[in-house]
Enzyme design. Structure first.
Site, PDB file in Angstrom:
ATOM      1  N   CYS A   1      -2.098  34.125  10.204  1.00 60.92           N
ATOM      2  CA  CYS A   1      -1.861  34.684  11.434  1.00 60.92           C
ATOM      3  C   CYS A   1      -1.204  33.620  12.555  1.00 60.92           C
ATOM      4  O   CYS A   1      -1.678  33.686  13.652  1.00 60.92           O
ATOM      5  CB  CYS A   1      -3.124  35.592  12.041  1.00 60.92           C
ATOM      6  SG  CYS A   1      -3.573  36.490  10.548  1.00 60.92           S
TER       7      CYS A   1
ATOM      8  N   ARG B   1       2.485  20.118   6.191  1.00 57.25           N
ATOM      9  CA  ARG B   1       3.570  19.257   6.839  1.00 57.25           C
ATOM     10  C   ARG B   1       4.841  19.924   7.401  1.00 57.25           C
ATOM     11  O   ARG B   1       5.196  19.462   8.537  1.00 57.25           O
ATOM     12  CB  ARG B   1       4.298  18.466   5.486  1.00 57.25           C
ATOM     13  CG  ARG B   1       3.180  17.830   4.825  1.00 57.25           C
ATOM     14  CD  ARG B   1       3.610  16.540   4.016  1.00 57.25           C
ATOM     15  NE  ARG B   1       4.259  15.536   4.518  1.00 57.25           N
ATOM     16  CZ  ARG B   1       5.790  15.517   4.754  1.00 57.25           C
ATOM     17  NH1 ARG B   1       6.481  16.205   4.224  1.00 57.25           N
ATOM     18  NH2 ARG B   1       6.110  14.638   5.641  1.00 57.25           N
TER      19      ARG B   1
ATOM     20  N   TYR C   1       0.321  13.857   0.711  1.00 62.22           N
ATOM     21  CA  TYR C   1       0.105  14.470   1.919  1.00 62.22           C
ATOM     22  C   TYR C   1      -0.108  16.400   1.715  1.00 62.22           C
ATOM     23  O   TYR C   1       0.350  16.855   2.745  1.00 62.22           O
ATOM     24  CB  TYR C   1       0.784  14.034   3.042  1.00 62.22           C
ATOM     25  CG  TYR C   1       0.711  12.374   3.272  1.00 62.22           C
ATOM     26  CD1 TYR C   1      -0.443  11.976   3.581  1.00 62.22           C
ATOM     27  CD2 TYR C   1       1.817  11.751   2.982  1.00 62.22           C
ATOM     28  CE1 TYR C   1      -0.409  10.387   3.637  1.00 62.22           C
ATOM     29  CE2 TYR C   1       1.935  10.379   2.812  1.00 62.22           C
ATOM     30  CZ  TYR C   1       0.581   9.650   3.240  1.00 62.22           C
ATOM     31  OH  TYR C   1       0.496   8.437   3.341  1.00 62.22           O
TER      32      TYR C   1
ATOM     33  N   GLU D   1       0.875  -1.245   0.089  1.00 59.45           N
ATOM     34  CA  GLU D   1       0.085  -0.132  -0.158  1.00 59.45           C
ATOM     35  C   GLU D   1       0.974   1.198   0.012  1.00 59.45           C
ATOM     36  O   GLU D   1       0.764   2.057   0.809  1.00 59.45           O
ATOM     37  CB  GLU D   1      -1.042   0.030   1.194  1.00 59.45           C
ATOM     38  CG  GLU D   1      -1.889  -1.186   1.614  1.00 59.45           C
ATOM     39  CD  GLU D   1      -2.442  -1.226   2.640  1.00 59.45           C
ATOM     40  OE1 GLU D   1      -1.979  -0.321   3.734  1.00 59.45           O
ATOM     41  OE2 GLU D   1      -3.372  -1.974   3.021  1.00 59.45           O
TER      42      GLU D   1
HETATM   43  N1  LLP Z   1      -1.270   2.063   4.584  1.00 60.80           N
HETATM   44  C1  LLP Z   1      -1.678   2.303   5.648  1.00 60.80           C
HETATM   45  C2  LLP Z   1      -2.593   1.377   6.521  1.00 60.80           C
HETATM   46  C3  LLP Z   1      -1.443   3.535   6.136  1.00 60.80           C
HETATM   47  O1  LLP Z   1      -1.752   4.353   7.258  1.00 60.80           O
HETATM   48  C4  LLP Z   1      -0.664   4.570   5.126  1.00 60.80           C
HETATM   49  C5  LLP Z   1      -0.259   5.871   5.695  1.00 60.80           C
HETATM   50  C6  LLP Z   1      -0.028   3.810   4.158  1.00 60.80           C
HETATM   51  C7  LLP Z   1      -0.548   2.659   3.827  1.00 60.80           C
HETATM   52  C8  LLP Z   1       0.514   4.923   3.113  1.00 60.80           C
HETATM   53  O2  LLP Z   1       1.897   5.048   3.837  1.00 60.80           O
HETATM   54  P1  LLP Z   1       3.045   5.835   2.822  1.00 60.80           P
HETATM   55  O3  LLP Z   1       3.333   4.726   1.865  1.00 60.80           O
HETATM   56  O4  LLP Z   1       2.279   6.858   2.292  1.00 60.80           O
HETATM   57  O5  LLP Z   1       4.001   6.069   3.795  1.00 60.80           O
HETATM   58  N2  LLP Z   1       0.410  12.979   6.642  1.00 60.80           N
HETATM   59  C9  LLP Z   1       1.636  12.210   6.793  1.00 60.80           C
HETATM   60  C10 LLP Z   1       1.717  11.004   6.693  1.00 60.80           C
HETATM   61  C11 LLP Z   1       0.692   9.988   7.198  1.00 60.80           C
HETATM   62  C12 LLP Z   1       0.638   8.433   6.784  1.00 60.80           C
HETATM   63  C13 LLP Z   1      -0.681   7.886   7.126  1.00 60.80           C
HETATM   64  N3  LLP Z   1      -0.686   6.604   6.889  1.00 60.80           N
HETATM   65  C14 LLP Z   1       2.877  12.985   6.188  1.00 60.80           C
HETATM   66  O6  LLP Z   1       2.706  13.957   5.667  1.00 60.80           O
HETATM   67  O7  LLP Z   1       3.962  12.652   6.544  1.00 60.80           O
END
Ligand code: LLP
Length: 421
Positions: free
Chosen positions: A346, A314, A375, A275
């Site tokens: 602000c 971020r 994100y 994923e």
């Molecule tokens: N699968 C599950 C169950 C997840 O919770 C996540 C991310 C992913 C896959 C995908 O992960 P990735 O490959 O994108 O690392 N907003 C934060 C990141 C939050 C990630 C949440 N879950 C940021 O901007 O760094």
């Protein structure tokens, strides 16, 4: 590798000058490269070649319909975490049998929507949730395919807000209790256990935590099979990190990650799902913004830009570093200056970078935040009543607005005034 490069002194998105898009849509905006999205998806797909597999894009990273459709047409499945994401995936033409449903708090309504529209599997996160899925499936005369997300108690060595695989995190069931929980699942009439799910965190820049988690999953697969469960699918989550700076960071490549999966789990004969979100979308997007003012503080220069924390949260939320480049390529040998790069919101937290070295910039200049595809737009808000910024997609020498900038009336008219006022 991405497709945002300088050409003849100007930053391009594939074959389109970024300044041309800015002139057409105004700033700030997000721009995505189709070629980069597809390249990153294919790297994962190829990394798992030789194993039965499905790359389910974690669409929480960037969920515009055009992005989903680009990836779906290349064969991607989707990882969704809400009814909204499920419906977005379906609207982009993804069939239910390629959608996995993750998330710690799926409601009965969300489960019903997914079962009615078709679902590959639910990644179950708790026993109470398991019971609700079973009940809803029975009510619909169906049997719901499930995996159970195990929490392997592994330190992902990433930012605390995005680590999910330690026992103190809210995610999954403790791996030590897995056999009992699987026995419970097998006893519920509306469920069919098909595999195991694990996801230990995001922006991992080292393969070791993955190795530890996947070795535990391999062991668990054997013991659950010995208990009589038909474990034929392993969902290994996302989390592989990306380089946010161009020089000093080299996270593992998808091919190395694929190799690790083969080494730790290949002997089990399971279908593999992954994923990834960030690695597919992150370096496929820029946020482009314009300098409004250059302001001299007592001991520093501020670049006040028209993008703000509500557009890209971020840096404020995770102290995240984004490379920021001038859209006009700096002339060779030009002396750089240090700026604090801030938005107009602000709050002092509305700071993208402190003392960042940039070429000299003046009001009206365009800058681009790199690695903003994941994100970025999805975490934006209208804080300070700043309408959501548009999204643009580039494909070769063409570009299209894939989400328009709402006008102010659209934003204001979403509110309704009670009769008594
Ligand atoms: N699968 C599950 C169950 C997840 O919770 C996540 C991310 C992913 C896959 C995908 O992960 P990735 O490959 O994108 O690392 N907003 C934060 C990141 C939050 C990630 C949440 N879950 C940021 O901007 O760094």
């Amino acid at each position: 590798m991405d497709h945002f490069l300088y050409r003849d002194g100007a930053l391009y998105a594939e074959d389109v000058p970024v300044a041309e898009i800015a002139a057409a849509v105004g700033t700030p905006f997000y721009v995505y490269s189709s070629a980069t999205l597809l390249r990153h998806f294919r790297l994962f797909d190829e990394a798992l070649a030789g194993m039965d597999h499905l790359v389910c894009y974690a669409m929480k990273a960037a969920s515009n319909q055009a992005i989903l459709k680009t990836l779906a047409q290349a064969g991607a499945g989707m990882d969704v975490v809400s009814q909204g994401e499920y419906l977005r995936a379906k609207a982009a033409g993804v069939s239910g049998d390629k959608i996995v449903f993750s998330g710690v708090g799926k409601t009965a309504e969300e489960i019903r929507t997914a079962l009615s529209g078709g679902i590959r599997q639910f990644n179950v996160e708790s026993e109470p949730e398991m019971e609700v899925i079973s009940a809803v499936a029975q009510e619909l005369g169906q049997v719901a395919p499930i995996t159970i997300r195990v929490n392997p108690d592994v330190d992902a060595k990433t930012h605390a807000k995005i680590a999910t695989g330690k026992s103190e995190n809210k995610f999954g069931i403790p791996i030590a209790r897995a056999r009992a929980v699987y026995a419970h699942a097998a006893s519920l009439p509306g469920l069919q256990v098909v595999g195991i799910d694990v996801h230990i965190g995001s922006q991992l820049t080292d393969l070791e935590p993955f190795r530890k988690a996947y070795e535990k999953v391999a062991e668990l697969t054997e013991s659950l099979r010995a208990d009589g469960h038909d474990i034929r699918r392993l969902d290994l989550g996302g989390g592989l990190g990306i380089p946010y700076t161009r020089s000093n960071e080299a996270p593992p490549l998808p091919v190395e990650y694929g190799q690790l999966i083969k080494e730790t789990l290949g002997h089990l004969g399971c279908e593999i799902e992954i994923e990834p979100g960030r690695l597919i979308a992150g370096n496929a997007g820029l946020m482009v913004s314009r300098v409004i003012y250059v302001k001299s503080g007592e001991d520093r220069e501020f670049l006040i830009i028209d993008g703000a924390m509500n557009d890209l949260i971020r840096p404020a939320m995770y102290e995240a570093y984004h490379d920021i480049v001038a859209v006009t390529e700096p002339a060779p040998g030009i002396e750089s200056l240090a700026y604090d790069i801030v938005g107009p919101v602000c709050e002092s937290g509305d700071t993208f970078a402190k003392q960042r070295t940039m070429p000299p910039l003046v009001a009206g200049d365009l800058i681009a935040f790199r690695s903003a595809g994941a994100y970025g737009a999805v975490m934006a808000s209208e804080y300070n009543s700043r309408p959501l910024i548009p999204e643009v997609m580039v494909n070769g020498d063409q570009f299209a607005v894939i989400r328009a900038r709402p006008d102010f009336d659209e934003m204001i008219n979403r509110d309704t005034i009670p009769e008594w006022l």
